[in-house]
Design an enzyme around this catalytic site. Sequence first.
Site, short mmCIF file in Angstrom:
data_model
loop_
_atom_site.label_atom_id
_atom_site.label_comp_id
_atom_site.label_asym_id
_atom_site.label_seq_id
_atom_site.Cartn_x
_atom_site.Cartn_y
_atom_site.Cartn_z
CG ASP A 178 42.36 35.82 46.13
OD1 ASP A 178 41.83 36.31 45.12
OD2 ASP A 178 42.78 34.65 46.17
CG HIS B 50 35.59 42.36 41.38
ND1 HIS B 50 36.59 41.69 42.05
CD2 HIS B 50 35.52 41.79 40.15
CE1 HIS B 50 37.09 40.75 41.25
NE2 HIS B 50 36.46 40.78 40.11
NE ARG C 26 41.55 37.77 37.72
CZ ARG C 26 41.11 37.73 38.97
NH1 ARG C 26 39.95 38.27 39.27
NH2 ARG C 26 41.82 37.15 39.90
CG LEU D 232 46.50 54.54 56.67
CD1 LEU D 232 47.31 53.51 57.48
CD2 LEU D 232 45.07 54.01 56.47
NE ARG E 235 46.01 34.73 48.15
CZ ARG E 235 46.49 34.77 46.92
NH1 ARG E 235 47.76 35.01 46.73
NH2 ARG E 235 45.72 34.54 45.88
C1 IPE Z 1 46.13 38.22 43.76
O1 IPE Z 1 44.94 37.53 43.54
C2 IPE Z 1 46.04 39.60 43.21
C3 IPE Z 1 45.09 40.48 43.87
C4 IPE Z 1 44.40 40.27 44.95
C5 IPE Z 1 44.95 41.76 43.25
P1 IPE Z 1 44.76 36.54 42.30
O2 IPE Z 1 43.40 35.98 42.42
O3 IPE Z 1 45.08 37.25 41.03
O4 IPE Z 1 45.89 35.46 42.57
P2 IPE Z 1 45.98 33.95 42.13
O5 IPE Z 1 45.65 33.90 40.66
O6 IPE Z 1 44.99 33.20 42.93
O7 IPE Z 1 47.37 33.54 42.45
C1 IPE Z 2 40.49 39.47 44.19
O1 IPE Z 2 39.42 38.61 44.04
C2 IPE Z 2 40.36 40.73 43.36
C3 IPE Z 2 41.23 40.77 42.17
C4 IPE Z 2 42.18 39.93 41.90
C5 IPE Z 2 40.99 41.85 41.23
P1 IPE Z 2 39.37 37.56 42.85
O2 IPE Z 2 38.69 38.21 41.69
O3 IPE Z 2 40.71 37.00 42.56
O4 IPE Z 2 38.41 36.46 43.46
P2 IPE Z 2 38.59 34.88 43.39
O5 IPE Z 2 39.96 34.57 43.92
O6 IPE Z 2 38.43 34.50 41.96
O7 IPE Z 2 37.50 34.37 44.26
MG MG Z 3 41.73 35.40 43.28
#
Ligand code: IPE
Ligand code: IPE
Ligand code: MG
Length: 252
Positions: free
Chosen positions: A20, A37, A71, A131, A188
Site C-alpha cells: 500500500d 503504481h 476506483r 519460491l 503492510r
Molecule cells: C489494499 O489497499 C489493497 C491492495 C494493496 C491491493 P487499499 O488502498 O485498497 O486499502 P484501503 O482502501 O486503504 O483499506
Molecule cells: C496500493 O497503493 C496499490 C493498489 C491498491 C492497487 P494505493 O493505490 O492504494 O496507494 P494509496 O494508499 O492511495 O497511497
Molecule cells: Mg491504498
Amino acid sequence: MIATASDDARKPRHIAIVMDGNGRWAERRRRPRTFGHRAGARTVKLCVRFCLEHRIEALTLFAFSSENWKRPKEEVGALMSLFLRSLDREVDELHRHGVRLRFIGERAHFSAAIRERMHGAETLTAANSALNLTIAASYGGRWDIVQACRAIARDAIDGALNPDTLDETAFAARLGLSDLPEPDLFIRTGGDHRISNFLLWQMAYTELWFTDTLWPDLDNAELERALADFATRERRFGLTSAQIAPSQGHPA
Ligand code: IPE
Ligand code: IPE
Ligand code: MG
C-alpha cells in the site's frame, strides 16, 4: 553466518504483503497516481529477490482488491495495462529463477488477454519450487470464503460431501492458498493498520507487522527489520508460554 535449525524456526515460511501507498508516493511528487503504481512494480521485484535470497517458501502479494474495481476508471485501466505489461516482461525471468507463479481472485473480471497471460504463467512455472509467488488480484477475503461455500454447496447437492462431516480442514481446502502453509508474517506498508479484506481465514494466527514506509520506498533493510521483529515473537496459538517453551524450565 551459518544458519542453524533454530534460526529456521524463527524464519517465516510464508509472507503475505499488502503493498500500500503507491498513490500517496506519487502525489507527494506531484505526479499522477499511476506513476506510483509503476514505481511499486519495481518494489515487487525487490521483494521477490529478497525472498529467494532468504529461502522463504511462499510470498503472497495483494496487488488489487475486489473493492479496487470501484476506483476511477482511468486508474483501473492504468493498473490493468501495468499488470498486462508486467506479466509480459517478468514471467520469463521469474521462471529462470525457479519461481512458481499463481494467482488468486475473481478472474472473470479481467480481460481475456490478462486471463490468458495468467494461465500461461501458471502453466509455465507449475513445476518450479524455489519460491511460491501468489498474486492476489481481484481478490477479497470475503470473496474467497464465499467461493469456497459455493463449491461446498455444489458438492453437497451432488452427494459428494456430507454437510455433517464438514470441518475446518475440508473448508480450508476450498480456499485460495490451500496447498501452502498459512502466512506466518503479514506486512503492510503505507501506514494504515488494517487487513482491507486480504486473507481473512488464512491469517487467523499470522503475526502482523506494519510500517509507515510507502510501498515504492520499501527496501531490503526494512524487510530485514520485519524478519528480525518476527524472530522475537512468541507464537502461542492459544496455548500458554509454558506449553510453547517447556525446555526453558517451565512446566509443560
Ligand atoms: C489494499 O489497499 C489493497 C491492495 C494493496 C491491493 P487499499 O488502498 O485498497 O486499502 P484501503 O482502501 O486503504 O483499506
Ligand atoms: C496500493 O497503493 C496499490 C493498489 C491498491 C492497487 P494505493 O493505490 O492504494 O496507494 P494509496 O494508499 O492511495 O497511497
Ligand atoms: Mg491504498
